[in-house]
Design a protein around this motif. Structure first.
Motif, PDB file in Angstrom:
ATOM      1  N   THR A  76       0.813  -1.211   0.000  1.00 57.46           N
ATOM      2  CA  THR A  76       0.000   0.000   0.000  1.00 57.46           C
ATOM      3  C   THR A  76       0.849   1.264   0.000  1.00 57.46           C
ATOM      4  O   THR A  76       0.327   2.349  -0.223  1.00 57.46           O
ATOM      5  CB  THR A  76      -0.956   0.039   1.209  1.00 57.46           C
ATOM      6  N   ALA A  77       2.139   1.155   0.209  1.00 56.66           N
ATOM      7  CA  ALA A  77       3.021   2.334   0.187  1.00 56.66           C
ATOM      8  C   ALA A  77       3.286   2.821  -1.234  1.00 56.66           C
ATOM      9  O   ALA A  77       3.505   4.012  -1.453  1.00 56.66           O
ATOM     10  CB  ALA A  77       4.346   2.021   0.871  1.00 56.66           C
ATOM     11  N   PHE A  78       3.268   1.910  -2.203  1.00 56.30           N
ATOM     12  CA  PHE A  78       3.647   2.295  -3.560  1.00 56.30           C
ATOM     13  C   PHE A  78       2.669   3.259  -4.240  1.00 56.30           C
ATOM     14  O   PHE A  78       3.099   4.280  -4.785  1.00 56.30           O
ATOM     15  CB  PHE A  78       3.876   1.062  -4.438  1.00 56.30           C
ATOM     16  N   PRO A  79       1.343   2.982  -4.258  1.00 59.42           N
ATOM     17  CA  PRO A  79       0.441   3.907  -4.970  1.00 59.42           C
ATOM     18  C   PRO A  79       0.490   5.353  -4.462  1.00 59.42           C
ATOM     19  O   PRO A  79       0.570   6.275  -5.281  1.00 59.42           O
ATOM     20  CB  PRO A  79      -0.946   3.270  -4.795  1.00 59.42           C
ATOM     21  N   PRO A  80       0.486   5.599  -3.137  1.00 61.63           N
ATOM     22  CA  PRO A  80       0.591   7.004  -2.705  1.00 61.63           C
ATOM     23  C   PRO A  80       1.903   7.658  -3.134  1.00 61.63           C
ATOM     24  O   PRO A  80       1.922   8.843  -3.483  1.00 61.63           O
ATOM     25  CB  PRO A  80       0.488   6.932  -1.183  1.00 61.63           C
ATOM     26  N   ALA A  81       2.996   6.899  -3.125  1.00 58.83           N
ATOM     27  CA  ALA A  81       4.278   7.452  -3.578  1.00 58.83           C
ATOM     28  C   ALA A  81       4.203   7.815  -5.052  1.00 58.83           C
ATOM     29  O   ALA A  81       4.620   8.900  -5.467  1.00 58.83           O
ATOM     30  CB  ALA A  81       5.413   6.462  -3.325  1.00 58.83           C
ATOM     31  N   LEU A  82       3.650   6.916  -5.856  1.00 59.16           N
ATOM     32  CA  LEU A  82       3.502   7.174  -7.292  1.00 59.16           C
ATOM     33  C   LEU A  82       2.631   8.408  -7.539  1.00 59.16           C
ATOM     34  O   LEU A  82       3.027   9.313  -8.283  1.00 59.16           O
ATOM     35  CB  LEU A  82       2.900   5.955  -7.990  1.00 59.16           C
ATOM     36  N   PHE A  83       1.470   8.461  -6.897  1.00 60.83           N
ATOM     37  CA  PHE A  83       0.591   9.620  -7.063  1.00 60.83           C
ATOM     38  C   PHE A  83       1.250  10.902  -6.572  1.00 60.83           C
ATOM     39  O   PHE A  83       1.106  11.957  -7.185  1.00 60.83           O
ATOM     40  CB  PHE A  83      -0.751   9.402  -6.352  1.00 60.83           C
ATOM     41  N   GLY A  84       2.001  10.815  -5.457  1.00 61.71           N
ATOM     42  CA  GLY A  84       2.679  12.005  -4.937  1.00 61.71           C
ATOM     43  C   GLY A  84       3.715  12.552  -5.900  1.00 61.71           C
ATOM     44  O   GLY A  84       3.824  13.768  -6.100  1.00 61.71           O
ATOM     45  N   VAL A  85       4.471  11.660  -6.515  1.00 65.17           N
ATOM     46  CA  VAL A  85       5.479  12.089  -7.495  1.00 65.17           C
ATOM     47  C   VAL A  85       4.791  12.737  -8.694  1.00 65.17           C
ATOM     48  O   VAL A  85       5.184  13.820  -9.145  1.00 65.17           O
ATOM     49  CB  VAL A  85       6.359  10.902  -7.935  1.00 65.17           C
ATOM     50  N   LEU A  86       3.757  12.087  -9.204  1.00 63.68           N
ATOM     51  CA  LEU A  86       3.035  12.651 -10.352  1.00 63.68           C
ATOM     52  C   LEU A  86       2.376  13.981  -9.989  1.00 63.68           C
ATOM     53  O   LEU A  86       2.365  14.917 -10.789  1.00 63.68           O
ATOM     54  CB  LEU A  86       1.984  11.659 -10.848  1.00 63.68           C
ATOM     55  N   TRP A  87       1.845  14.078  -8.780  1.00 62.60           N
ATOM     56  CA  TRP A  87       1.193  15.293  -8.308  1.00 62.60           C
ATOM     57  C   TRP A  87       2.186  16.456  -8.236  1.00 62.60           C
ATOM     58  O   TRP A  87       1.832  17.608  -8.422  1.00 62.60           O
ATOM     59  CB  TRP A  87       0.571  15.031  -6.953  1.00 62.60           C
ATOM     60  N   SER A  88       3.446  16.141  -7.997  1.00 55.56           N
ATOM     61  CA  SER A  88       4.476  17.188  -7.939  1.00 55.56           C
ATOM     62  C   SER A  88       4.986  17.558  -9.337  1.00 55.56           C
ATOM     63  O   SER A  88       5.966  18.288  -9.465  1.00 55.56           O
ATOM     64  CB  SER A  88       5.640  16.727  -7.058  1.00 55.56           C
ATOM     65  N   SER A  89       4.341  17.032 -10.364  1.00 53.24           N
ATOM     66  CA  SER A  89       4.683  17.305 -11.773  1.00 53.24           C
ATOM     67  C   SER A  89       6.069  16.796 -12.148  1.00 53.24           C
ATOM     68  O   SER A  89       6.765  17.383 -12.974  1.00 53.24           O
ATOM     69  CB  SER A  89       4.561  18.801 -12.090  1.00 53.24           C
ATOM     70  N   LYS A  90       6.470  15.690 -11.543  1.00 59.55           N
ATOM     71  CA  LYS A  90       7.739  15.041 -11.858  1.00 59.55           C
ATOM     72  C   LYS A  90       7.475  13.749 -12.623  1.00 59.55           C
ATOM     73  O   LYS A  90       6.360  13.253 -12.685  1.00 59.55           O
ATOM     74  CB  LYS A  90       8.505  14.714 -10.570  1.00 59.55           C
ATOM     75  N   ILE A  91       8.530  13.189 -13.164  1.00 54.33           N
ATOM     76  CA  ILE A  91       8.469  11.913 -13.854  1.00 54.33           C
ATOM     77  C   ILE A  91       8.746  10.818 -12.832  1.00 54.33           C
ATOM     78  O   ILE A  91       9.816  10.806 -12.209  1.00 54.33           O
ATOM     79  CB  ILE A  91       9.495  11.850 -14.996  1.00 54.33           C
ATOM     80  N   ALA A  92       7.798   9.916 -12.638  1.00 55.53           N
ATOM     81  CA  ALA A  92       7.970   8.806 -11.702  1.00 55.53           C
ATOM     82  C   ALA A  92       8.673   7.653 -12.406  1.00 55.53           C
ATOM     83  O   ALA A  92       8.284   7.272 -13.514  1.00 55.53           O
ATOM     84  CB  ALA A  92       6.619   8.349 -11.172  1.00 55.53           C
ATOM     85  N   ILE A  93       9.702   7.108 -11.764  1.00 56.72           N
ATOM     86  CA  ILE A  93      10.439   5.975 -12.319  1.00 56.72           C
ATOM     87  C   ILE A  93      10.366   4.828 -11.318  1.00 56.72           C
ATOM     88  O   ILE A  93      11.142   4.779 -10.369  1.00 56.72           O
ATOM     89  CB  ILE A  93      11.909   6.329 -12.605  1.00 56.72           C
ATOM     90  N   PRO A  94       9.409   3.903 -11.484  1.00 57.37           N
ATOM     91  CA  PRO A  94       9.370   2.730 -10.610  1.00 57.37           C
ATOM     92  C   PRO A  94      10.598   1.863 -10.885  1.00 57.37           C
ATOM     93  O   PRO A  94      10.847   1.482 -12.025  1.00 57.37           O
ATOM     94  CB  PRO A  94       8.077   2.009 -11.008  1.00 57.37           C
ATOM     95  N   LEU A  95      11.371   1.589  -9.860  1.00 62.78           N
ATOM     96  CA  LEU A  95      12.616   0.839 -10.032  1.00 62.78           C
ATOM     97  C   LEU A  95      12.540  -0.580  -9.488  1.00 62.78           C
ATOM     98  O   LEU A  95      13.540  -1.262  -9.421  1.00 62.78           O
ATOM     99  CB  LEU A  95      13.775   1.586  -9.352  1.00 62.78           C
ATOM    100  N   ASN A  96      11.359  -1.019  -9.081  1.00 64.38           N
ATOM    101  CA  ASN A  96      11.239  -2.393  -8.630  1.00 64.38           C
ATOM    102  C   ASN A  96      10.355  -3.169  -9.599  1.00 64.38           C
ATOM    103  O   ASN A  96       9.497  -2.612 -10.259  1.00 64.38           O
ATOM    104  CB  ASN A  96      10.694  -2.486  -7.199  1.00 64.38           C
ATOM    105  N   SER A  97      10.610  -4.467  -9.680  1.00 61.29           N
ATOM    106  CA  SER A  97       9.826  -5.301 -10.592  1.00 61.29           C
ATOM    107  C   SER A  97       8.728  -5.987  -9.797  1.00 61.29           C
ATOM    108  O   SER A  97       8.622  -5.840  -8.595  1.00 61.29           O
ATOM    109  CB  SER A  97      10.718  -6.351 -11.246  1.00 61.29           C
ATOM    110  N   GLY A  98       7.943  -6.793 -10.475  1.00 57.24           N
ATOM    111  CA  GLY A  98       6.865  -7.511  -9.817  1.00 57.24           C
ATOM    112  C   GLY A  98       7.335  -8.561  -8.836  1.00 57.24           C
ATOM    113  O   GLY A  98       6.585  -9.004  -7.990  1.00 57.24           O
TER     114      GLY A  98
END
Length: 122
Positions: free
Chosen positions: A59-81
């Motif tokens: 549950t930590a990943f989606p808020p981090a992703l949305f927070g990065v996008l909300w800050s108008s930055k490019i999100a780069i997920p660096l972990n795989s499935g």
């Protein structure tokens, strides 16, 4: 924009389940609040255009992703499935920096505290 979809869902049904990982569940209200915190951390910590996210599939990943996008930055997920960074051939964080140039990275292992780091290797 994805953030607008999150904000609209929060407005429509703030107490509805937004994400669950089997251990923890976040409502849209909780996820929006956490995304806002990540957005503020990004704004405070970096002028980098790109922000890497190394977090467990939780549950930590989606808020981090949305927070990065909300800050108008490019999100780069660096972990795989399958876990954190198994598909990457980087031997060190320095190699990640060299690949992406300057980058802010959110990271933590399962059960650890969140770490934030940025920089440009010399």
């Amino acid at each position: 924009m994805l953030v607008n979809m999150l904000l609209a869902a929060n407005h429509r049904a703030p107490q509805a389940c937004a994400v669950s990982d089997g251990v923890r569940t976040l409502t849209y209200k909780q996820m929006t609040l956490l995304a806002s915190v990540f957005k503020d951390v990004v704004a405070k910590e970096t002028q980098c255009e790109r922000v890497g996210i190394i977090l467990p599939a939780s549950t930590a990943f989606p808020p981090a992703l949305f927070g990065v996008l909300w800050s108008s930055k490019i999100a780069i997920p660096l972990n795989s499935g399958r876990g954190i960074l198994p598909d990457f051939t980087f031997d060190s964080p320095t190699e990640i920096f060299l690949e992406f140039r300057e980058i802010l990275i959110f990271s933590c292992a399962e059960g650890d505290d969140l770490e934030v780091g940025s920089g440009f290797p010399e």
